[in-house]
Design an enzyme around this catalytic site. Structure first.
Site, PDB file in Angstrom:
ATOM      1  N   TRP A 127       3.005   7.901  -2.176  1.00 32.75           N
ATOM      2  CA  TRP A 127       4.445   8.114  -2.410  1.00 32.75           C
ATOM      3  C   TRP A 127       4.647   9.010  -3.630  1.00 32.75           C
ATOM      4  O   TRP A 127       5.426   9.963  -3.584  1.00 32.75           O
ATOM      5  CB  TRP A 127       5.154   6.761  -2.619  1.00 32.75           C
ATOM      6  CG  TRP A 127       6.615   6.929  -2.904  1.00 32.75           C
ATOM      7  CD1 TRP A 127       7.626   7.029  -1.984  1.00 32.75           C
ATOM      8  CD2 TRP A 127       7.229   7.072  -4.191  1.00 32.75           C
ATOM      9  NE1 TRP A 127       8.833   7.216  -2.624  1.00 32.75           N
ATOM     10  CE2 TRP A 127       8.620   7.247  -3.978  1.00 32.75           C
ATOM     11  CE3 TRP A 127       6.749   7.067  -5.510  1.00 32.75           C
ATOM     12  CZ2 TRP A 127       9.526   7.404  -5.024  1.00 32.75           C
ATOM     13  CZ3 TRP A 127       7.652   7.234  -6.549  1.00 32.75           C
ATOM     14  CH2 TRP A 127       9.023   7.394  -6.301  1.00 32.75           C
ATOM     15  N   ASN A 157     -10.203  -2.650  -7.160  1.00 35.63           N
ATOM     16  CA  ASN A 157      -9.309  -1.780  -7.944  1.00 35.63           C
ATOM     17  C   ASN A 157      -9.793  -1.569  -9.381  1.00 35.63           C
ATOM     18  O   ASN A 157      -9.377  -0.615 -10.041  1.00 35.63           O
ATOM     19  CB  ASN A 157      -7.869  -2.324  -7.961  1.00 35.63           C
ATOM     20  CG  ASN A 157      -7.146  -2.165  -6.643  1.00 35.63           C
ATOM     21  OD1 ASN A 157      -6.232  -2.919  -6.324  1.00 35.63           O
ATOM     22  ND2 ASN A 157      -7.537  -1.170  -5.839  1.00 35.63           N
ATOM     23  N   ARG A 201       1.437  -4.864   6.027  1.00 38.40           N
ATOM     24  CA  ARG A 201       0.785  -3.845   5.194  1.00 38.40           C
ATOM     25  C   ARG A 201       1.584  -2.562   5.329  1.00 38.40           C
ATOM     26  O   ARG A 201       1.738  -2.038   6.440  1.00 38.40           O
ATOM     27  CB  ARG A 201      -0.673  -3.609   5.607  1.00 38.40           C
ATOM     28  CG  ARG A 201      -1.338  -2.564   4.703  1.00 38.40           C
ATOM     29  CD  ARG A 201      -2.806  -2.350   4.997  1.00 38.40           C
ATOM     30  NE  ARG A 201      -3.404  -1.513   3.963  1.00 38.40           N
ATOM     31  CZ  ARG A 201      -4.645  -1.625   3.520  1.00 38.40           C
ATOM     32  NH1 ARG A 201      -5.443  -2.528   4.030  1.00 38.40           N
ATOM     33  NH2 ARG A 201      -5.112  -0.821   2.575  1.00 38.40           N
ATOM     34  N   ASP A 212       0.831  -1.211   0.000  1.00 38.62           N
ATOM     35  CA  ASP A 212       0.000   0.000   0.000  1.00 38.62           C
ATOM     36  C   ASP A 212       0.867   1.264   0.000  1.00 38.62           C
ATOM     37  O   ASP A 212       1.964   1.280   0.555  1.00 38.62           O
ATOM     38  CB  ASP A 212      -0.904  -0.015   1.240  1.00 38.62           C
ATOM     39  CG  ASP A 212      -2.072   0.938   1.095  1.00 38.62           C
ATOM     40  OD1 ASP A 212      -2.279   1.479  -0.008  1.00 38.62           O
ATOM     41  OD2 ASP A 212      -2.787   1.151   2.096  1.00 38.62           O
TER      42      ASP A 212
HETATM   43  C1  FPP Z   1      -1.747   0.166  -3.477  1.00 37.47           C
HETATM   44  O1  FPP Z   1      -1.280   1.494  -3.476  1.00 37.47           O
HETATM   45  C2  FPP Z   1      -1.141  -0.575  -4.581  1.00 37.47           C
HETATM   46  C3  FPP Z   1      -1.815  -1.091  -5.642  1.00 37.47           C
HETATM   47  C4  FPP Z   1      -3.282  -0.978  -5.781  1.00 37.47           C
HETATM   48  C5  FPP Z   1      -1.114  -1.774  -6.741  1.00 37.47           C
HETATM   49  C6  FPP Z   1       0.086  -2.576  -6.347  1.00 37.47           C
HETATM   50  C7  FPP Z   1       0.922  -2.742  -7.555  1.00 37.47           C
HETATM   51  C8  FPP Z   1       2.271  -2.770  -7.572  1.00 37.47           C
HETATM   52  C9  FPP Z   1       3.106  -2.745  -6.379  1.00 37.47           C
HETATM   53  C10 FPP Z   1       3.024  -2.822  -8.870  1.00 37.47           C
HETATM   54  C11 FPP Z   1       2.717  -3.941  -9.766  1.00 37.47           C
HETATM   55  C12 FPP Z   1       2.730  -5.266  -9.106  1.00 37.47           C
HETATM   56  C13 FPP Z   1       3.533  -6.296  -9.451  1.00 37.47           C
HETATM   57  C14 FPP Z   1       3.365  -7.608  -8.802  1.00 37.47           C
HETATM   58  C15 FPP Z   1       4.574  -6.161 -10.459  1.00 37.47           C
HETATM   59  P1  FPP Z   1      -2.325   2.671  -3.741  1.00 37.47           P
HETATM   60  O2  FPP Z   1      -2.289   2.996  -5.186  1.00 37.47           O
HETATM   61  O3  FPP Z   1      -3.659   2.296  -3.205  1.00 37.47           O
HETATM   62  O4  FPP Z   1      -1.671   3.808  -2.889  1.00 37.47           O
HETATM   63  P2  FPP Z   1      -2.438   4.995  -2.131  1.00 37.47           P
HETATM   64  O5  FPP Z   1      -3.294   4.361  -1.072  1.00 37.47           O
HETATM   65  O6  FPP Z   1      -1.319   5.776  -1.560  1.00 37.47           O
HETATM   66  O7  FPP Z   1      -3.226   5.751  -3.181  1.00 37.47           O
END
Ligand code: FPP
Length: 246
Positions: free
Chosen positions: A26, A69, A189, A21
């Site tokens: 970031w 998502n 997490r 997360d």
């Molecule tokens: C949550 O951060 C992250 C995701 C919904 C996507 C996770 C994907 C990756 C780490 C990259 C691709 C994965 C692989 C396995 C190559 P968020 O976008 O919800 O962050 P926020 O809460 O700060 O908006």
């Protein structure tokens, strides 16, 4: 100094689950587009997979894309799908050379062909590997997983293959998306949020939880070692009392 030297490799979590997360926050904090956070996050995935494999962790489950998502802006969903495809294609050699078995949990039929095809090819090609299982949770929801498992079990009862009284915890486990990995021991997490968001509800029943404050793109092997060392200090009682564990 943070290093793997101080980790007791006889007390490793068998299965680590990670909710990655904070990519968006970031990126925002660096005045970048959200997708840059996901790209940086994908680099961290590479490092964490390699580190877990080297340590001797049996299974690693990564929450890469939830059922919810899909509701994100179309451009972000498309960018995430491109990143997943890139990851599967780019990491092929790493997975094959290091005896890693790739599996995936979720409603995989919802993924675009551009992801599903290379994913299924690599899952098939790595299916006999025994070094570590990497479980990518894609289009994944924990309630959906349990619902899908119930459906499969109900169908067997309907077909006369199973009696209702034969439905045990083991039977439910066998009908999850991936049935041959141990329960999660250590659940991490990132970004300081303290929620499960439906991540592996069944498998997390007795997991130890860690909530490092760093965003996922800031996560690294030293923070992973720290979480494992913290895990190794916890007394896991599984409902018993301390004295019974001695
Ligand atoms: C949550 O951060 C992250 C995701 C919904 C996507 C996770 C994907 C990756 C780490 C990259 C691709 C994965 C692989 C396995 C190559 P968020 O976008 O919800 O962050 P926020 O809460 O700060 O908006």
């Amino acid at each position: 100094m943070d290093s793997s030297q101080t980790i007791d490799t006889t007390l490793l979590p068998r299965h680590i689950g990670i909710i990655m997360d904070g990519n968006g926050r970031w990126a925002k904090s660096h005045l970048l587009e959200r997708i840059r956070g996901h790209e940086k996050g994908a680099d961290v995935v590479r490092d964490v997979v390699t580190t877990c494999r080297k340590l001797g962790v049996e299974a690693l489950s990564l929450f890469a894309f939830s059922t919810e998502n899909w509701a994100r802006p179309k451009l972000e969903v498309e960018a995430l799908m491109r990143l997943l495809r890139k990851y599967v294609l780019d990491e092929r050699a790493e997975i094959m050379d290091n005896n890693i078995r790739l599996v995936a949990s979720g409603q995989l039929d919802k993924l675009p062909d551009s992801v599903r095809k290379p994913l299924f090819t690599l899952m098939e090609d790595s299916s006999k590997h025994s070094g570590m299982t990497l479980n990518l949770c894609l289009s994944y929801g924990g309630r959906q997983e349990l619902t899908d498992a119930c459906r499969k079990v109900a169908q067997k009862v309907k077909d006369g293959l199973l009696q209702p009284e034969e439905i045990t915890q083991q039977v439910i486990s066998q009908h999850l998306y991936v049935s041959d990995i141990p329960p999660i021991d250590l659940m991490i997490r990132t970004s300081g949020e303290q929620r499960l968001s439906g991540f592996m509800l069944w498998q997390n029943a007795y997991a130890e939880f860690m909530f490092p404050k760093e965003y996922w793109p800031e996560f690294n092997r030293d923070l992973l070692f720290r979480a494992i060392r913290d895990f190794q200090t916890r007394e896991r009682r599984f409902g018993h009392i301390s004295e019974q564990l001695k």
